[in-house]
Design a protein around this motif. Structure first.
Motif, PDB file in Angstrom:
ATOM      1  N   SER A  34       0.849  -1.191   0.000  1.00  0.00           N
ATOM      2  CA  SER A  34       0.000   0.000   0.000  1.00  0.00           C
ATOM      3  C   SER A  34       0.886   1.242   0.000  1.00  0.00           C
ATOM      4  CB  SER A  34      -0.931   0.014   1.215  1.00  0.00           C
ATOM      5  OG  SER A  34      -0.199  -0.033   2.428  1.00  0.00           O
ATOM      6  N   ASP A  35       0.409   2.294  -0.664  1.00  0.00           N
ATOM      7  CA  ASP A  35       1.227   3.496  -0.774  1.00  0.00           C
ATOM      8  C   ASP A  35       0.340   4.687  -1.125  1.00  0.00           C
ATOM      9  OD1 ASP A  35       3.339   5.260  -0.966  1.00  0.00           O
ATOM     10  OD2 ASP A  35       4.565   3.929  -2.191  1.00  0.00           O
ATOM     11  N   LYS A  36       0.426   5.735  -0.317  1.00  0.00           N
ATOM     12  CA  LYS A  36      -0.268   6.991  -0.612  1.00  0.00           C
ATOM     13  C   LYS A  36       0.682   8.041  -1.177  1.00  0.00           C
ATOM     14  CE  LYS A  36      -3.991   6.265   2.717  1.00  0.00           C
ATOM     15  NZ  LYS A  36      -4.726   6.792   3.902  1.00  0.00           N
ATOM     16  N   PHE A  37       1.950   7.676  -1.333  1.00  0.00           N
ATOM     17  CA  PHE A  37       2.972   8.510  -1.960  1.00  0.00           C
ATOM     18  C   PHE A  37       3.142   9.858  -1.257  1.00  0.00           C
ATOM     19  CE2 PHE A  37       0.916   5.885  -5.281  1.00  0.00           C
ATOM     20  CZ  PHE A  37       1.962   5.020  -5.518  1.00  0.00           C
ATOM     21  N   GLY A  38       2.957   9.857   0.037  1.00  0.00           N
ATOM     22  CA  GLY A  38       3.074  11.094   0.813  1.00  0.00           C
ATOM     23  C   GLY A  38       4.500  11.398   1.196  1.00  0.00           C
ATOM     24  N   LEU A  45      11.530   6.756  -6.561  1.00  0.00           N
ATOM     25  CA  LEU A  45      10.158   6.482  -6.126  1.00  0.00           C
ATOM     26  C   LEU A  45      10.065   5.996  -4.696  1.00  0.00           C
ATOM     27  CD1 LEU A  45       8.680   4.822  -9.341  1.00  0.00           C
ATOM     28  CD2 LEU A  45       9.070   7.249  -8.803  1.00  0.00           C
ATOM     29  N   GLY A  46      11.179   5.565  -4.108  1.00  0.00           N
ATOM     30  CA  GLY A  46      11.167   5.148  -2.707  1.00  0.00           C
ATOM     31  C   GLY A  46      10.508   3.799  -2.516  1.00  0.00           C
ATOM     32  N   THR A  47       9.903   3.612  -1.342  1.00  0.00           N
ATOM     33  CA  THR A  47       9.289   2.330  -0.976  1.00  0.00           C
ATOM     34  C   THR A  47       7.850   2.540  -0.551  1.00  0.00           C
ATOM     35  OG1 THR A  47      10.009   2.510   1.325  1.00  0.00           O
ATOM     36  CG2 THR A  47      11.500   1.412  -0.204  1.00  0.00           C
ATOM     37  N   ASP A  48       7.070   1.457  -0.619  1.00  0.00           N
ATOM     38  CA  ASP A  48       5.697   1.527  -0.137  1.00  0.00           C
ATOM     39  C   ASP A  48       5.673   1.427   1.387  1.00  0.00           C
ATOM     40  OD1 ASP A  48       6.039  -1.142   0.533  1.00  0.00           O
ATOM     41  OD2 ASP A  48       4.702  -1.916  -1.011  1.00  0.00           O
ATOM     42  N   GLU A  49       4.494   1.397   1.973  1.00  0.00           N
ATOM     43  CA  GLU A  49       4.359   1.412   3.430  1.00  0.00           C
ATOM     44  C   GLU A  49       4.846   0.114   4.068  1.00  0.00           C
ATOM     45  OE1 GLU A  49       0.257   2.368   3.994  1.00  0.00           O
ATOM     46  OE2 GLU A  49       0.475   4.365   3.107  1.00  0.00           O
ATOM     47  N   ASP A 213      -2.808   7.647  -7.053  1.00  0.00           N
ATOM     48  CA  ASP A 213      -2.896   7.807  -5.603  1.00  0.00           C
ATOM     49  C   ASP A 213      -3.515   6.557  -4.994  1.00  0.00           C
ATOM     50  OD1 ASP A 213      -2.087  10.694  -5.235  1.00  0.00           O
ATOM     51  OD2 ASP A 213      -3.754  10.966  -6.611  1.00  0.00           O
ATOM     52  N   ASN A 214      -3.351   6.420  -3.669  1.00  0.00           N
ATOM     53  CA  ASN A 214      -4.003   5.352  -2.895  1.00  0.00           C
ATOM     54  C   ASN A 214      -3.782   3.973  -3.523  1.00  0.00           C
ATOM     55  OD1 ASN A 214      -4.924   7.312  -1.154  1.00  0.00           O
ATOM     56  ND2 ASN A 214      -6.969   7.403  -2.033  1.00  0.00           N
ATOM     57  N   TRP A 215      -2.525   3.668  -3.835  1.00  0.00           N
ATOM     58  CA  TRP A 215      -2.164   2.349  -4.343  1.00  0.00           C
ATOM     59  C   TRP A 215      -2.386   1.280  -3.286  1.00  0.00           C
ATOM     60  CZ3 TRP A 215      -0.650  -1.004  -8.024  1.00  0.00           C
ATOM     61  CH2 TRP A 215       0.121  -2.106  -7.656  1.00  0.00           C
ATOM     62  N   TYR A 216      -2.957   0.161  -3.713  1.00  0.00           N
ATOM     63  CA  TYR A 216      -3.113  -0.982  -2.793  1.00  0.00           C
ATOM     64  C   TYR A 216      -3.079  -2.276  -3.614  1.00  0.00           C
ATOM     65  CZ  TYR A 216      -4.840  -4.120   0.804  1.00  0.00           C
ATOM     66  OH  TYR A 216      -4.960  -5.157   1.705  1.00  0.00           O
TER      67      TYR A 216
END
Length: 221
Positions: A34-38, A45-49, A213-216
């Protein structure tokens, strides 16, 4: 990973509360991304949650204004643009559901990929800013190869919540929670990575196609 579940003995709260807890252990290959890219604007791009790293497989992607966005880049040898793919690392699964909020900026297709193994092997569920939806099976280096199913156009829009699910040989594409395409195909049955996709429907080299946005995503096996 385990999931802590609490069971309340009195769901109507008419008696003093008592509870017990148990661990549910998901299958070994279960994952969530999951990632809200905040995070700060960056071409990294970094990492997801959950700590999965985002990998740019093709095209131009960056974090901008708390979204993941993709930009049209020149294709060789033609100037009409190329397709872009970014996916999460370390989250491979065969049965998987991927979802994101799409925001269209230029005429384009945006969508989710599942069972991604390489640029020449994955499933894609996408829609255009004009509301045209399709499911595609990529089995060589050309985007036009292996079209599974194309829908009639929905209403034109700027944003949508798109979900692409693969369960066994069943592929389903949902827009704002409603199933718009369903097809069965078993050519790509192996585990692969989930990710995101962008492709220009008109030549807009250097312009932002859209953002996510709001990737899951979650998967099993």
């Amino acid at each position: 990973m385990s999931v802590r579940v609490t069971y309340w003995t009195d769901p109507f709260f008419t008696q003093p509360l008592e509870c017990c807890e148990s661990d549910l252990v998901p299958p070994a290959n279960f994952f969530i991304s999951s990632d809200k890219f905040g995070r700060s604007n960056s071409s990294n791009l970094g990492t997801d949650e959950q700590g999965h790293r985002w990998i740019i497989e093709r095209g131009k992607w960056d974090i901008a204004n708390l979204s993941l966005r993709t930009t049209d880049v020149p294709a060789t040898p033609t100037p009409s643009g190329t397709y872009n793919i970014a996916r999460v690392e370390g989250a491979s699964a065969a049965d998987v559901s991927a979802e994101a909020i799409l925001r269209f900026t230029s005429p384009s297709f945006l969508g989710c990929v599942v069972r991604y193994q390489s640029l020449s092997r994955y499933y894609l569920g996408a829609m255009s800013d004009r509301g045209l939806c399709y499911i595609l099976k990529m089995t060589d280096q050309y985007l036009t190869a292996g079209v599974v199913l194309v829908s009639t156009a929905l209403s034109p829009l700027q944003t949508a919540r798109l979900t692409f699910r693969a369960t066994g040989d069943l592929l389903e594409l949902l827009v704002d929670g409603e199933i718009v395409l369903t097809v069965r195909d078993s050519d790509i049955a192996e585990s692969g990575f989930p990710g995101l996709f962008g492709y220009p429907t008109q030549a807009h080299v250097g312009q932002v196609l859209g953002s996510f946005d709001n990737w899951y995503a979650e998967g099993d096996g």
